[in-house]
Design an enzyme around this catalytic site. Structure first.
Site, PDB file in Angstrom:
ATOM      1  N   GLU A 216      55.895  -4.664   5.594  1.00 13.62           N
ATOM      2  CA  GLU A 216      56.619  -4.873   6.845  1.00 13.62           C
ATOM      3  C   GLU A 216      57.848  -5.720   6.500  1.00 13.62           C
ATOM      4  OE1 GLU A 216      54.403  -6.755  10.017  1.00 13.62           O
ATOM      5  OE2 GLU A 216      56.178  -6.759  11.303  1.00 13.62           O
TER       6      GLU A 216
ATOM      7  N   LYS B 118      52.669 -14.592   4.175  1.00 16.90           N
ATOM      8  CA  LYS B 118      54.075 -14.612   4.580  1.00 16.90           C
ATOM      9  C   LYS B 118      54.317 -15.645   5.669  1.00 16.90           C
ATOM     10  CE  LYS B 118      54.924  -9.850   4.353  1.00 16.90           C
ATOM     11  NZ  LYS B 118      55.207  -8.687   5.163  1.00 16.90           N
TER      12      LYS B 118
ATOM     13  N   ARG C  62      42.393  -7.986  -1.779  1.00 17.74           N
ATOM     14  CA  ARG C  62      43.661  -8.709  -1.881  1.00 17.74           C
ATOM     15  C   ARG C  62      43.651  -9.591  -3.110  1.00 17.74           C
ATOM     16  NH1 ARG C  62      46.243  -8.917   3.155  1.00 17.74           N
ATOM     17  NH2 ARG C  62      47.693 -10.548   2.593  1.00 17.74           N
TER      18      ARG C  62
END
Ligand code: ATP
Ligand code: MG
Length: 543
Positions: free
Chosen positions: A31, A266, A256
């Site tokens: 994103e 983030k 992850r």
């Protein structure tokens, strides 16, 4: 058939041999709401690794369905980081490239009786969603006619309703044990300028609806994502099945990457930047790719790290020392050697002629097959690092001590005859004598000297600030604590050092090994240029 090195490649191999797929098409789907971090490097290595291994394709897919947080600046930064890692994508695509098609697929879901316009507010929807043990309540708008739904959805697009006044929901099952399947919202009304489509749209598809459609339209075969999307897979499949996608992309989840001492979200990274805790996204302490690049971590070492930790289904935390070991291994083979002192201590070689200088041969990198040398200037006046001298040497101390011998790297053996102290009793100058016949490469002195130390010549060396950066988080002793409590407030050490001029003449990207300290590079700060440590030479990794 290529050999599988992880469970995803195993799946691909099986599908290739059964004929379910006849090639691979993956995508890396960030994103554009922030900078990429080392966790994204793992996803990049996986997606582009599949492309390379199977001679397939891989797109950069920007998942831009959240206009309030997304920016062109982030998209550009993402592209730069991917290029730095050396990956080349087949196409750059955006969810927003497909907004019209996604809209048409939503219309199709309505026509199939699979979606309805709901007038409940977001708060009411979540209040009626039920719990893990209790079914949710059906919306009173669930059984609107297809005609009414089509009309209302069109009006949503035309801006007839306020933000949040209506939404489009999939009609699945309010009693599903998977909460994601309880009539999830698939379109919302939002008046927010999008960085690519401007104000063209006032309705935006939700991630769970847009993603399978975009994958399908790009021809993606394997949609690889992290484990938190496992519970979303039934919805991913529902979209593909109801819309009749053939071939239908397959979502596969993997764990992850988490690394001790690194903040890997983030949201937190953004906060650190906004609160001024770091000097921007590219601060050398940041685990962003731009930060790691600025720190001097070679792209090859980062990729090597990602490939070595591998891909699995189980979440775990990797030691930061493992990353450091990969960086060290690469730099040991590739970084030039050079000399700098972090804490300069003046040395005068009393028996060396005044006003004489000599150009000595310095070994560029002993690991190279064909040895290369360059010239370094030597004279009567030099500096060594005060850490290489001891007033109270422990047994087996091989560096410089009173009346002891040490070799100056690629130069001569010297002996410390006398020490000049300041009024506080700290040594400020060493008076040494050198052994003229001990010159490196032609040593006939017969003196056995175990210690080698680095030095810089006084008239040619350059004064520079030298920094050692640590990490933003204290280590694994603080598991589960909030990032705020784990912040390492002492993540930078500053020295007023001296370096041979060669280092300051070269590229900012070039790494150097300084004897016994670490790997360093030049770094541009806002107001000055300094030297900063990439990784120390000390290897803490022993697992
Ligand atoms: P963050 O939680 O840091 O905001 P994200 O998952 O929201 O990360 P995206 O931009 O959506 O960030 O991620 C793009 C891709 O990178 C996704 O496929 C995501 O699963 C993957 N990814 C993100 N973080 C990691 C990580 N720590 N390890 C492996 N893959 C990751
Ligand atoms: Mg995300």
């Amino acid at each position: 058939m290529v050999e599988a090195t992880n469970f995803i490649e195993q799946i691909i191999n099986e599908e290739l041999s059964s004929g379910k797929v006849n090639g691979t098409y993956t995508r890396f789907p960030p994103e554009p709401n922030g900078y990429l971090h080392i966790g994204h490097a793992k996803s990049l290595c996986l997606n582009f690794g599949v492309k390379e291994k199977y001679n397939g394709k891989c797109n950069l897919f920007l998942d831009d369905t959240n206009p309030s947080k997304e920016k062109e600046e982030f998209e550009q930064a993402i592209k730069k980081d991917i290029e730095w890692l050396g990956f080349s994508y087949d196409e750059v695509t955006h969810a927003s490239d497909y907004y019209e098609q996604i809209y048409q697929f939503a219309v199709k879901e309505i026509e199939l009786g699979n979606a309805f316009v709901c007038d409940m507010s977001p708060e009411e929807i979540s209040a009626n969603r039920g719990t893990l043990t209790e079914a949710g309540k059906e919306s009173p708008y669930r059984n609107r006619s297809i005609e009414e739904n089509l009309r209302l959805f069109k009006q949503m697009r035309e801006g007839k309703f306020a933000d949040g006044e209506k939404c489009l929901r999939a009609k699945i099952d309010m009693a599903s044990p998977n909460i994601n399947m309880r009539d999830p919202v698939i379109y919302r009304i939002l008046r927010e300028t999008h960085y690519r489509t401007g104000d063209k749209w006032c309705i935006y598809p939700m991630y769970d609806f847009a993603h399978p459609i975009c994958d399908y339209l790009q021809g993606v075969t394997h949609s690889l994502c992290t484990l938190e999307f496992e519970d979303h897979r039934p919805l991913y499949d529902w979209v593909g099945i109801t819309l009749g996608f053939n071939p239908k992309p397959r979502q596969i989840e993997f764990a992850r990457l988490n690394v001790t001492n690194l903040v890997m979200s983030k949201r937190y990274l953004k906060k650190l930047v906004e609160d001024g805790k770091v000097d921007g996204w590219d601060d050398p302490r940041m685990p962003t790719l731009t930060g790691l690049r600025n720190r001097g971590v070679p792209a090859e070492a980062l990729k090597d790290f990602c490939n070595r930790i591998g891909i699995s289904k189980a979440n775990s935390e990797v030691q930061i020392s493992y990353l450091e070991a990969c960086i060290r291994e690469y730099l040991n083979a590739n970084a030039e050697r050079a000399m700098a002192v972090l804490k300069p201590l003046k040395v005068t070689i009393t028996n060396y002629p005044d006003n004489q200088t000599e150009e000595l041969d310095f070994d560029i990198n002993p690991n190279e097959e064909i040895k290369r040398t360059r010239k370094v200037t030597f004279s009567k006046n030099i500096f060594i690092d005060s850490d290489d001298f001891s007033l109270a040497p422990p047994p087996k101390y091989f560096r410089l001590k009173k009346d002891g011998y040490v070799r100056l790297k690629n130069a001569y053996i010297i002996k410390c005859d006398d020490i000049v102290f300041d009024k506080d009793g700290n040594p400020v100058e060493l008076l040494c004598s050198y052994v003229p016949e001990s010159k490196s490469g032609s040593d006939t002195s017969g003196i056995k000297c175990k210690g080698v130390i680095q030095w810089v010549e006084e008239s040619t060396c350059i004064d520079t600030e030298i920094r050692q950066y640590g990490y933003l988080l204290k280590d694994e002793e603080y598991p589960g604590q909030d990032f705020g409590e784990r912040m390492n407030e002492n993540s930078v050490k500053i020295f007023n050092g001296k370096v041979e001029p060669y280092v300051m003449e070269n590229d900012f990207d070039k790494a150097y090994q300084f004897l016994r300290t670490g790997y360093f590079k030049r770094l541009k700060l806002k107001d000055k240029e300094i030297l900063s440590e990439i990784v120390s030479l000390k290897d803490n990794f022993n697992k």
